[in-house]
Design a protein around this motif. Structure first.
Motif, PDB file in Angstrom:
ATOM      1  N   SER A   1     -10.918  -3.900   9.665  1.00 48.74           N
ATOM      2  CA  SER A   1     -11.510  -3.698  11.199  1.00 48.74           C
ATOM      3  C   SER A   1     -10.218  -2.438  11.552  1.00 48.74           C
ATOM      4  N   LYS A   2      -9.523  -2.165  10.477  1.00 48.29           N
ATOM      5  CA  LYS A   2      -8.202  -0.744  10.468  1.00 48.29           C
ATOM      6  C   LYS A   2      -9.340   0.757  10.234  1.00 48.29           C
ATOM      7  N   TYR A   3     -10.592   0.902  10.136  1.00 42.40           N
ATOM      8  CA  TYR A   3     -11.222   1.492   9.588  1.00 42.40           C
ATOM      9  C   TYR A   3     -12.318   1.469  10.500  1.00 42.40           C
ATOM     10  N   PRO A   4     -12.772   2.052  11.303  1.00 43.31           N
ATOM     11  CA  PRO A   4     -14.208   2.861  12.220  1.00 43.31           C
ATOM     12  C   PRO A   4     -15.003   2.593  11.065  1.00 43.31           C
ATOM     13  N   GLY A   5     -16.180   1.368  11.371  1.00 39.08           N
ATOM     14  CA  GLY A   5     -17.394   1.305  10.200  1.00 39.08           C
ATOM     15  C   GLY A   5     -17.415   1.139   9.554  1.00 39.08           C
ATOM     16  N   MET A   6     -16.305   0.341   9.109  1.00 39.48           N
ATOM     17  CA  MET A   6     -16.073  -0.496   7.352  1.00 39.48           C
ATOM     18  C   MET A   6     -16.033  -2.474   7.701  1.00 39.48           C
ATOM     19  N   SER A   7     -16.431  -2.627   6.382  1.00 38.17           N
ATOM     20  CA  SER A   7     -16.612  -3.908   6.626  1.00 38.17           C
ATOM     21  C   SER A   7     -15.629  -4.412   5.192  1.00 38.17           C
ATOM     22  N   TRP A   8     -15.917  -5.730   5.555  1.00 37.17           N
ATOM     23  CA  TRP A   8     -14.852  -6.190   4.584  1.00 37.17           C
ATOM     24  C   TRP A   8     -15.645  -6.508   3.471  1.00 37.17           C
ATOM     25  N   ASN A   9     -17.415  -6.271   2.854  1.00 35.96           N
ATOM     26  CA  ASN A   9     -17.680  -6.098   1.916  1.00 35.96           C
ATOM     27  C   ASN A   9     -18.076  -5.312   1.438  1.00 35.96           C
ATOM     28  N   LYS A  10     -17.871  -3.832   2.396  1.00 35.42           N
ATOM     29  CA  LYS A  10     -17.403  -2.490   1.845  1.00 35.42           C
ATOM     30  C   LYS A  10     -16.925  -2.033   0.306  1.00 35.42           C
ATOM     31  N   ILE A  11     -15.675  -2.904   1.547  1.00 34.30           N
ATOM     32  CA  ILE A  11     -14.285  -3.072   0.588  1.00 34.30           C
ATOM     33  C   ILE A  11     -13.926  -3.662  -0.249  1.00 34.30           C
ATOM     34  N   TYR A  12     -14.706  -5.156  -0.424  1.00 37.94           N
ATOM     35  CA  TYR A  12     -15.441  -6.165  -1.305  1.00 37.94           C
ATOM     36  C   TYR A  12     -16.043  -5.430  -2.796  1.00 37.94           C
ATOM     37  N   GLU A  13     -17.207  -4.297  -1.895  1.00 38.69           N
ATOM     38  CA  GLU A  13     -17.820  -3.559  -3.366  1.00 38.69           C
ATOM     39  C   GLU A  13     -17.098  -3.279  -3.994  1.00 38.69           C
ATOM     40  N   ALA A  14     -16.133  -1.717  -3.139  1.00 39.76           N
ATOM     41  CA  ALA A  14     -15.445  -0.601  -3.466  1.00 39.76           C
ATOM     42  C   ALA A  14     -14.439  -1.598  -4.701  1.00 39.76           C
ATOM     43  N   ASN A  15     -13.757  -2.336  -4.827  1.00 43.74           N
ATOM     44  CA  ASN A  15     -12.747  -3.145  -5.561  1.00 43.74           C
ATOM     45  C   ASN A  15     -13.263  -4.128  -6.329  1.00 43.74           C
ATOM     46  N   LYS A  16     -14.201  -4.279  -6.360  1.00 43.44           N
ATOM     47  CA  LYS A  16     -15.160  -5.524  -7.635  1.00 43.44           C
ATOM     48  C   LYS A  16     -14.046  -6.121  -8.866  1.00 43.44           C
ATOM     49  N   ASP A  17     -13.792  -4.299  -9.511  1.00 43.45           N
ATOM     50  CA  ASP A  17     -12.240  -5.017 -10.457  1.00 43.45           C
ATOM     51  C   ASP A  17     -10.786  -5.232 -10.083  1.00 43.45           C
ATOM     52  N   ILE A  18     -11.211  -5.008  -8.943  1.00 44.43           N
ATOM     53  CA  ILE A  18      -9.658  -5.957  -8.608  1.00 44.43           C
ATOM     54  C   ILE A  18      -9.444  -7.122  -8.133  1.00 44.43           C
ATOM     55  N   ILE A  19     -10.567  -7.463  -7.375  1.00 41.65           N
ATOM     56  CA  ILE A  19     -10.548  -8.263  -6.709  1.00 41.65           C
ATOM     57  C   ILE A  19     -11.505  -9.450  -7.356  1.00 41.65           C
ATOM     58  N   LYS A  20     -11.159  -9.997  -8.041  1.00 39.60           N
ATOM     59  CA  LYS A  20     -12.331 -11.265  -7.836  1.00 39.60           C
ATOM     60  C   LYS A  20     -13.004 -12.221  -6.717  1.00 39.60           C
ATOM     61  N   ASP A  21     -12.191 -12.043  -5.974  1.00 41.95           N
ATOM     62  CA  ASP A  21     -12.448 -13.894  -4.857  1.00 41.95           C
ATOM     63  C   ASP A  21     -12.140 -13.213  -3.803  1.00 41.95           C
ATOM     64  N   PRO A  22     -13.482 -12.336  -3.187  1.00 48.37           N
ATOM     65  CA  PRO A  22     -13.353 -12.209  -1.412  1.00 48.37           C
ATOM     66  C   PRO A  22     -12.228 -12.370  -0.513  1.00 48.37           C
ATOM     67  N   ASN A  23     -11.977 -13.990  -0.784  1.00 48.04           N
ATOM     68  CA  ASN A  23     -11.289 -14.481   0.478  1.00 48.04           C
ATOM     69  C   ASN A  23      -9.422 -15.140  -0.030  1.00 48.04           C
ATOM     70  N   ARG A  24      -9.277 -14.236  -1.527  1.00 48.85           N
ATOM     71  CA  ARG A  24      -7.682 -13.605  -2.305  1.00 48.85           C
ATOM     72  C   ARG A  24      -7.492 -13.118  -2.024  1.00 48.85           C
ATOM     73  N   ILE A  25      -6.741 -12.269  -1.924  1.00 46.03           N
ATOM     74  CA  ILE A  25      -6.263 -10.771  -1.536  1.00 46.03           C
ATOM     75  C   ILE A  25      -4.936 -11.049  -1.862  1.00 46.03           C
ATOM     76  N   LEU A  26      -3.666 -10.005  -2.220  1.00 49.51           N
ATOM     77  CA  LEU A  26      -2.607 -10.415  -2.382  1.00 49.51           C
ATOM     78  C   LEU A  26      -1.818  -9.424  -2.249  1.00 49.51           C
ATOM     79  N   PRO A  27      -0.509  -9.410  -1.823  1.00 47.97           N
ATOM     80  CA  PRO A  27       0.662  -9.161  -0.771  1.00 47.97           C
ATOM     81  C   PRO A  27       0.906  -8.090  -2.251  1.00 47.97           C
ATOM     82  N   GLY A  28       0.751  -6.419  -2.007  1.00 47.27           N
ATOM     83  CA  GLY A  28       0.918  -5.567  -3.114  1.00 47.27           C
ATOM     84  C   GLY A  28       0.334  -4.675  -3.964  1.00 47.27           C
TER      85      GLY A  28
END
Length: 122
Positions: A88-115
């Motif tokens: 929501s902080k980036y115009p035109g962005m969706s959680w799906n796009k962020i998840y797709e760009a970070n699949k190597d880091i984020i294994k579960d899109p419902n679980r991200i960690l501070p830091g």
């Protein structure tokens, strides 16, 4: 197995991710993959290469991907963040796009960690 088969997953991803000016050529038992892409795409290609050849010792691939100007923004996850809240902080962005760009880091899109440092595809 020929080199295009061995690195088929890599070639397929480069094609589907829209690597610009993509060239795949084979010469003297070496496969050359050349083009330009966002930094997140380049990183993912390198991760795929490591999955195929973990020690990177085969010496049968040259991966030459230039980073396109205006690449990804980096974001450090804060307590209380979710992918939707970050998007929501980036115009035109969706959680799906962020998840797709970070699949190597984020294994579960419902679980991200501070830091965690994640890419925001621009």
């Amino acid at each position: 197995m020929n080199l295009k088969d061995k690195y088929g997953k890599l070639i397929s991803y480069a094609t589907s991710a829209g690597v610009q000016n993509l060239m795949v050529t084979e010469q003297n038992n070496v496969l050359y993959i050349k083009g330009a892409a966002k930094e997140s795409v380049k990183d993912y290609l390198w991760n795929l290469y490591q999955q195929i050849d973990p020690d990177m010792r085969s010496g049968d691939l040259v991966l030459d991907i230039d980073v396109l100007a205006g690449g990804d923004d980096m974001y450090e996850v804060r307590p209380g963040d979710s992918l939707s809240k970050i998007a929501s902080k980036y115009p035109g962005m969706s959680w799906n796009k962020i998840y797709e760009a970070n699949k190597d880091i984020i294994k579960d899109p419902n679980r991200i960690l501070p830091g965690q440092k994640i890419r925001i595809p621009i």
